[in-house]
Scaffold this motif. Structure first.
Motif, PDB file in Angstrom:
ATOM      1  N   TYR A  26     -43.560   6.480  18.460  1.00  0.00           N
ATOM      2  CA  TYR A  26     -44.550   7.556  18.469  1.00  0.00           C
ATOM      3  C   TYR A  26     -44.987   7.884  17.047  1.00  0.00           C
ATOM      4  O   TYR A  26     -44.344   7.453  16.071  1.00  0.00           O
ATOM      5  N   ASP A  27     -46.073   8.639  16.930  1.00  0.00           N
ATOM      6  CA  ASP A  27     -46.581   9.063  15.631  1.00  0.00           C
ATOM      7  C   ASP A  27     -45.772  10.264  15.156  1.00  0.00           C
ATOM      8  O   ASP A  27     -45.970  11.384  15.636  1.00  0.00           O
ATOM      9  N   ALA A  28     -44.853  10.016  14.230  1.00  0.00           N
ATOM     10  CA  ALA A  28     -43.948  11.077  13.778  1.00  0.00           C
ATOM     11  C   ALA A  28     -44.696  12.191  13.062  1.00  0.00           C
ATOM     12  O   ALA A  28     -44.313  13.367  13.164  1.00  0.00           O
ATOM     13  N   GLU A  29     -45.756  11.864  12.348  1.00  0.00           N
ATOM     14  CA  GLU A  29     -46.507  12.886  11.616  1.00  0.00           C
ATOM     15  C   GLU A  29     -47.184  13.856  12.577  1.00  0.00           C
ATOM     16  O   GLU A  29     -47.124  15.082  12.386  1.00  0.00           O
ATOM     17  N   ASN A  30     -47.813  13.326  13.610  1.00  0.00           N
ATOM     18  CA  ASN A  30     -48.457  14.204  14.592  1.00  0.00           C
ATOM     19  C   ASN A  30     -47.432  15.000  15.389  1.00  0.00           C
ATOM     20  O   ASN A  30     -47.660  16.159  15.738  1.00  0.00           O
ATOM     21  N   ALA A  31     -46.299  14.380  15.688  1.00  0.00           N
ATOM     22  CA  ALA A  31     -45.239  15.095  16.404  1.00  0.00           C
ATOM     23  C   ALA A  31     -44.754  16.284  15.580  1.00  0.00           C
ATOM     24  O   ALA A  31     -44.592  17.398  16.103  1.00  0.00           O
ATOM     25  N   ALA A  32     -44.533  16.068  14.286  1.00  0.00           N
ATOM     26  CA  ALA A  32     -44.071  17.151  13.414  1.00  0.00           C
ATOM     27  C   ALA A  32     -45.121  18.257  13.307  1.00  0.00           C
ATOM     28  O   ALA A  32     -44.783  19.453  13.289  1.00  0.00           O
ATOM     29  N   ALA A  33     -46.385  17.862  13.258  1.00  0.00           N
ATOM     30  CA  ALA A  33     -47.453  18.857  13.162  1.00  0.00           C
ATOM     31  C   ALA A  33     -47.511  19.732  14.423  1.00  0.00           C
ATOM     32  O   ALA A  33     -47.721  20.947  14.335  1.00  0.00           O
ATOM     33  N   LEU A  34     -47.321  19.134  15.587  1.00  0.00           N
ATOM     34  CA  LEU A  34     -47.325  19.911  16.824  1.00  0.00           C
ATOM     35  C   LEU A  34     -46.141  20.872  16.882  1.00  0.00           C
ATOM     36  O   LEU A  34     -46.269  22.013  17.330  1.00  0.00           O
ATOM     37  N   VAL A  35     -44.984  20.400  16.433  1.00  0.00           N
ATOM     38  CA  VAL A  35     -43.811  21.278  16.397  1.00  0.00           C
ATOM     39  C   VAL A  35     -44.091  22.488  15.511  1.00  0.00           C
ATOM     40  O   VAL A  35     -43.739  23.628  15.856  1.00  0.00           O
ATOM     41  N   GLU A  36     -44.748  22.260  14.378  1.00  0.00           N
ATOM     42  CA  GLU A  36     -45.092  23.362  13.476  1.00  0.00           C
ATOM     43  C   GLU A  36     -46.009  24.376  14.154  1.00  0.00           C
ATOM     44  O   GLU A  36     -45.972  25.573  13.845  1.00  0.00           O
ATOM     45  N   LEU A  37     -46.819  23.915  15.083  1.00  0.00           N
ATOM     46  CA  LEU A  37     -47.742  24.803  15.796  1.00  0.00           C
ATOM     47  C   LEU A  37     -47.071  25.525  16.965  1.00  0.00           C
ATOM     48  O   LEU A  37     -47.717  26.332  17.636  1.00  0.00           O
ATOM     49  N   GLY A  38     -45.803  25.222  17.210  1.00  0.00           N
ATOM     50  CA  GLY A  38     -45.105  25.870  18.319  1.00  0.00           C
ATOM     51  C   GLY A  38     -45.142  25.087  19.611  1.00  0.00           C
ATOM     52  O   GLY A  38     -44.895  25.648  20.692  1.00  0.00           O
ATOM     53  N   VAL A  39     -45.449  23.779  19.518  1.00  0.00           N
ATOM     54  CA  VAL A  39     -45.470  22.910  20.702  1.00  0.00           C
ATOM     55  C   VAL A  39     -44.172  22.104  20.731  1.00  0.00           C
ATOM     56  O   VAL A  39     -43.981  21.210  19.896  1.00  0.00           O
ATOM     57  N   PRO A  40     -43.245  22.379  21.641  1.00  0.00           N
ATOM     58  CA  PRO A  40     -42.023  21.562  21.741  1.00  0.00           C
ATOM     59  C   PRO A  40     -42.405  20.101  21.979  1.00  0.00           C
ATOM     60  O   PRO A  40     -43.222  19.797  22.860  1.00  0.00           O
ATOM     61  N   THR A  41     -41.825  19.196  21.217  1.00  0.00           N
ATOM     62  CA  THR A  41     -42.226  17.790  21.253  1.00  0.00           C
ATOM     63  C   THR A  41     -40.986  16.909  21.283  1.00  0.00           C
ATOM     64  O   THR A  41     -40.174  16.936  20.350  1.00  0.00           O
ATOM     65  N   PHE A  42     -40.818  16.142  22.348  1.00  0.00           N
ATOM     66  CA  PHE A  42     -39.629  15.305  22.517  1.00  0.00           C
ATOM     67  C   PHE A  42     -39.886  14.327  23.655  1.00  0.00           C
ATOM     68  O   PHE A  42     -40.888  14.432  24.378  1.00  0.00           O
ATOM     69  N   ALA A  43     -39.000  13.357  23.813  1.00  0.00           N
ATOM     70  CA  ALA A  43     -39.050  12.446  24.961  1.00  0.00           C
ATOM     71  C   ALA A  43     -38.148  12.987  26.059  1.00  0.00           C
ATOM     72  O   ALA A  43     -37.168  13.681  25.797  1.00  0.00           O
ATOM     73  N   CYS A  44     -38.491  12.656  27.308  1.00  0.00           N
ATOM     74  CA  CYS A  44     -37.733  13.175  28.446  1.00  0.00           C
ATOM     75  C   CYS A  44     -37.547  12.059  29.470  1.00  0.00           C
ATOM     76  O   CYS A  44     -38.475  11.278  29.716  1.00  0.00           O
ATOM     77  N   THR A  45     -36.363  11.974  30.054  1.00  0.00           N
ATOM     78  CA  THR A  45     -36.133  11.008  31.124  1.00  0.00           C
ATOM     79  C   THR A  45     -36.621  11.592  32.449  1.00  0.00           C
ATOM     80  O   THR A  45     -36.685  12.815  32.610  1.00  0.00           O
ATOM     81  N   ILE A  86     -38.247  26.296  25.310  1.00  0.00           N
ATOM     82  CA  ILE A  86     -38.178  24.875  25.651  1.00  0.00           C
ATOM     83  C   ILE A  86     -37.508  24.066  24.544  1.00  0.00           C
ATOM     84  O   ILE A  86     -36.790  23.095  24.814  1.00  0.00           O
ATOM     85  N   THR A  87     -37.721  24.443  23.303  1.00  0.00           N
ATOM     86  CA  THR A  87     -37.060  23.730  22.212  1.00  0.00           C
ATOM     87  C   THR A  87     -35.545  23.843  22.340  1.00  0.00           C
ATOM     88  O   THR A  87     -34.817  22.860  22.192  1.00  0.00           O
ATOM     89  N   SER A  88     -35.068  25.043  22.653  1.00  0.00           N
ATOM     90  CA  SER A  88     -33.632  25.247  22.855  1.00  0.00           C
ATOM     91  C   SER A  88     -33.152  24.482  24.078  1.00  0.00           C
ATOM     92  O   SER A  88     -32.076  23.872  24.067  1.00  0.00           O
ATOM     93  N   TRP A  89     -33.950  24.496  25.148  1.00  0.00           N
ATOM     94  CA  TRP A  89     -33.584  23.767  26.362  1.00  0.00           C
ATOM     95  C   TRP A  89     -33.430  22.280  26.049  1.00  0.00           C
ATOM     96  O   TRP A  89     -32.466  21.638  26.480  1.00  0.00           O
ATOM     97  N   ALA A  90     -34.384  21.723  25.285  1.00  0.00           N
ATOM     98  CA  ALA A  90     -34.344  20.298  24.978  1.00  0.00           C
ATOM     99  C   ALA A  90     -33.129  19.942  24.128  1.00  0.00           C
ATOM    100  O   ALA A  90     -32.469  18.917  24.369  1.00  0.00           O
ATOM    101  N   SER A  91     -32.810  20.771  23.145  1.00  0.00           N
ATOM    102  CA  SER A  91     -31.668  20.472  22.291  1.00  0.00           C
ATOM    103  C   SER A  91     -30.363  20.521  23.063  1.00  0.00           C
ATOM    104  O   SER A  91     -29.405  19.814  22.759  1.00  0.00           O
ATOM    105  N   THR A  92     -30.308  21.340  24.105  1.00  0.00           N
ATOM    106  CA  THR A  92     -29.103  21.469  24.920  1.00  0.00           C
ATOM    107  C   THR A  92     -29.003  20.372  25.968  1.00  0.00           C
ATOM    108  O   THR A  92     -27.921  19.831  26.225  1.00  0.00           O
ATOM    109  N   ASN A  93     -30.130  20.011  26.578  1.00  0.00           N
ATOM    110  CA  ASN A  93     -30.114  19.123  27.746  1.00  0.00           C
ATOM    111  C   ASN A  93     -30.470  17.676  27.460  1.00  0.00           C
ATOM    112  O   ASN A  93     -30.207  16.803  28.300  1.00  0.00           O
ATOM    113  N   LEU A  94     -31.070  17.397  26.320  1.00  0.00           N
ATOM    114  CA  LEU A  94     -31.527  16.030  26.041  1.00  0.00           C
ATOM    115  C   LEU A  94     -30.825  15.399  24.865  1.00  0.00           C
ATOM    116  O   LEU A  94     -31.205  14.319  24.422  1.00  0.00           O
ATOM    117  N   SER A  95     -29.827  16.069  24.321  1.00  0.00           N
ATOM    118  CA  SER A  95     -29.121  15.524  23.154  1.00  0.00           C
ATOM    119  C   SER A  95     -28.121  14.465  23.582  1.00  0.00           C
ATOM    120  O   SER A  95     -27.685  14.413  24.702  1.00  0.00           O
TER     121      SER A  95
END
Length: 381
Positions: A336-355, A372-381
Motif C-alpha cells: 500500500y501507499d504508506a505516505e497516503n496511509a499516514a496522511a489519512l491517519v493524521e486526518l483522523g481516519v483509522p487505516t489498517f488491513a483487516c481479515t 476504531i484505532t484502539s479496536w484495531a490495535s487490540t484485535n488485529l495485532s
C-alpha cells in the motif's frame, strides 16, 4: 523409503535421484509427474520449448486437474491452480466449461474469472457464474450469520434507552439489569431502571457506504467486500450502498441482493482515482453522524492527492465515521501507499488491513462509535 527422504525427493524433482538414491512407488511417480508438469515448466512459456508442461490439450489439462485433486488436499490444489495460471499461461483452462467444472473453486479463482469476464465466451459465462456462486455460498456460510449477529447486536445496543415506551421495553435485559432488586416480600423484581429501544427496529439506524478499489491488486478484497455488502444490505436497519471504482465510479447498490451479480459487475484492473470515488460517496451521505464509510483501497492514488485528503478531512469533520482498509483479505501483509496511509491517519481516519473473519466485529465497533484505532490495535495485532 524414509518418509522425510521421500518428501525431499518429491520437492526437488528427478534431478535429485543420484543424490538421494530413491526409487518412487507407482503412486509417487504419478504425484511426481503432476508436480513436474507444473514446476519443471518454463514460467510464462506459451508455445516454445519447455522441459515439461500441461501442453495445449484441454483433456490433458482436465486430467491434470483431476490428478492434483486426487493426490493433494484442497488447500494445496488451490495453490497449484494459481501457479498453473501464473507460470504456464493456461488462462485458456478457465475459458472452457468442462475445465471450469473440474477446477477446485476458491477466492483467487473467482478473482481470475472476474478479470476474464469481458473476454469470456458466452457459453462459458454461465459455468463461471456457477463456480463463483459455489465460492460465494461457502464464504456466506462461514461469515454471513456472524456478520448479521454482530451488526444487529451493535444496532440494538446503540438504540437502547433508559426511558423506553412500554411496547419498546427489552424485558430480558431489564430483568438481568435488575436482579439485585428482587423483593422477597413481593416475590418479584422491582425494577430500578428499564432497558429498551429508542426506536423501532423497522427504521434505518445507520447508513453504511462501502467504496471498493477494483484495481487488480485488490481482487481478493473485492470478492469479500461484495459478499459483506450483500449481507449488510439484507439488514433492514441499515441503509447500505456499494460503490466500486478505478478511474471511473460505478454504483452497484441495486445489485446487492446477489453478490455474484456484484462480482460480475466489477472490472478488475486499470488505474485508481480515489478522489473521484470519495466525491461520489459524499453525495450519498445525508446523515453524517449516523454514517459509516469504509474505503477499501491500497491508497495508490492516480487522481489528485490533495483533493483526496481534503475530501477525507471534510467527511471526518462532518461527523462521518470514515475507515480505510488497506486490504480485506487473508493473504498476508498488503502492499500500500504508506505516505497516503499516514496522511489519512493524521486526518483522523483509522487505516489498517483487516481479515474477513474480523470484519463483522469491526463493523459492530463502528456502529457503536467505538474508538476504531484502539479496536484495531487490540484485535488485529
Amino acid at each position: 523409503m524414509d518418509e522425510r527422504l521421500r518428501r525431499w525427493r518429491l520437492v526437488l524433482g528427478s534431478e535429485a535421484d543420484p543424490e538421494t538414491g530413491t526409487t518412487l512407488s507407482s503412486t509417487d511417480q504419478s504425484i511426481d509427474k503432476a508436480l513436474a508438469a507444473l514446476y519443471d515448466a518454463v514460467p510464462g512459456d506459451q508455445g516454445g520449448q519447455r522441459a515439461a508442461g500441461l501442453g495445449s490439450s484441454a483433456p490433458r489439462v482436465a486430467r491434470w486437474l483431476g490428478d492434483i485433486r486426487q493426490y493433494f488436499p484442497s488447500t494445496v490444489v488451490q495453490v497449484m491452480q494459481r501457479d498453473a495460471v501464473d507460470r504456464l499461461g493456461i488462462t485458456r483452462m478457465l475459458m472452457e466449461p468442462e475445465l471450469l467444472n473440474a477446477v477446485e473453486p476458491d477466492v483467487h479463482l473467482v478473482s481470475t474469472l472476474m478479470a476474464l469476464n469481458e473476454v469470456m465466451p458466452e457459453e462459458t459465462k454461465q459455468t463461471a457464474r456457477e463456480v463463483v456462486g459455489r465460492v460465494v455460498a461457502e464464504l456466506e456460510a462461514r461469515l454471513a450469520e456472524r456478520t448479521r449477529a454482530a451488526v444487529t447486536g451493535a444496532l440494538d445496543r446503540a438504540g437502547r434507552t433508559g426511558r423506553p415506551r412500554h411496547s419498546d421495553i427489552d424485558w430480558d435485559r431489564t430483568i438481568r439489569a435488575n436482579l439485585k432488586h428482587f423483593s422477597p416480600t413481593l416475590g418479584t423484581i422491582v425494577p430500578d431502571r428499564l432497558v429498551g429501544y429508542a426506536r423501532r427496529n423497522h427504521s434505518v439506524q445507520r447508513d453504511v457506504v462501502l467504496a471498493i478499489d477494483q484495481s487488480g491488486s485488490m481482487a481478493e478484497s473485492v470478492v469479500y467486500a461484495a459478499l459483506f455488502g450483500a449481507v449488510l444490505g439484507s439488514i433492514r436497519t441499515l441503509k447500505t450502498s456499494l460503490v466500486v471504482f478505478d478511474t471511473a465510479v460505478v454504483d452497484l447498490t441495486d445489485q446487492l441482493e446477489d453478490p455474484v451479480d456484484v462480482l460480475f459487475g466489477t472490472q478488475l484492473g486499470g488505474g485508481t482515482d480515489i478522489n473521484r470515488a470519495l466525491a461520489y460517496c459524499e453525495q450519498l451521505v445525508t446523515k453524517p453522524a449516523e454514517t459509516v464509510l469504509v474505503l477499501i483501497s491500497d491508497l495508490y492514488e492516480g487522481g489528485v492527492r490533495e483533493e483526496l485528503l481534503r475530501r477525507a478531512r471534510g467527511l471526518v469533520e462532518a461527523g462521518v465515521q470514515v475507515i480505510a482498509l488497506l486490504a480485506l483479505a487473508d493473504s498476508g501483509t498488503p502492499s500500500y501507499d504508506a505516505e497516503n496511509a499516514a496522511a489519512l491517519v493524521e486526518l483522523g481516519v483509522p487505516t489498517f488491513a483487516c481479515t474477513p473473519d474480523r470484519f463483522p466485529d469491526l463493523m459492530a465497533a463502528a456502529i457503536r462509535r467505538d474508538d476504531i484505532t484502539s479496536w484495531a490495535s487490540t484485535n488485529l495485532s
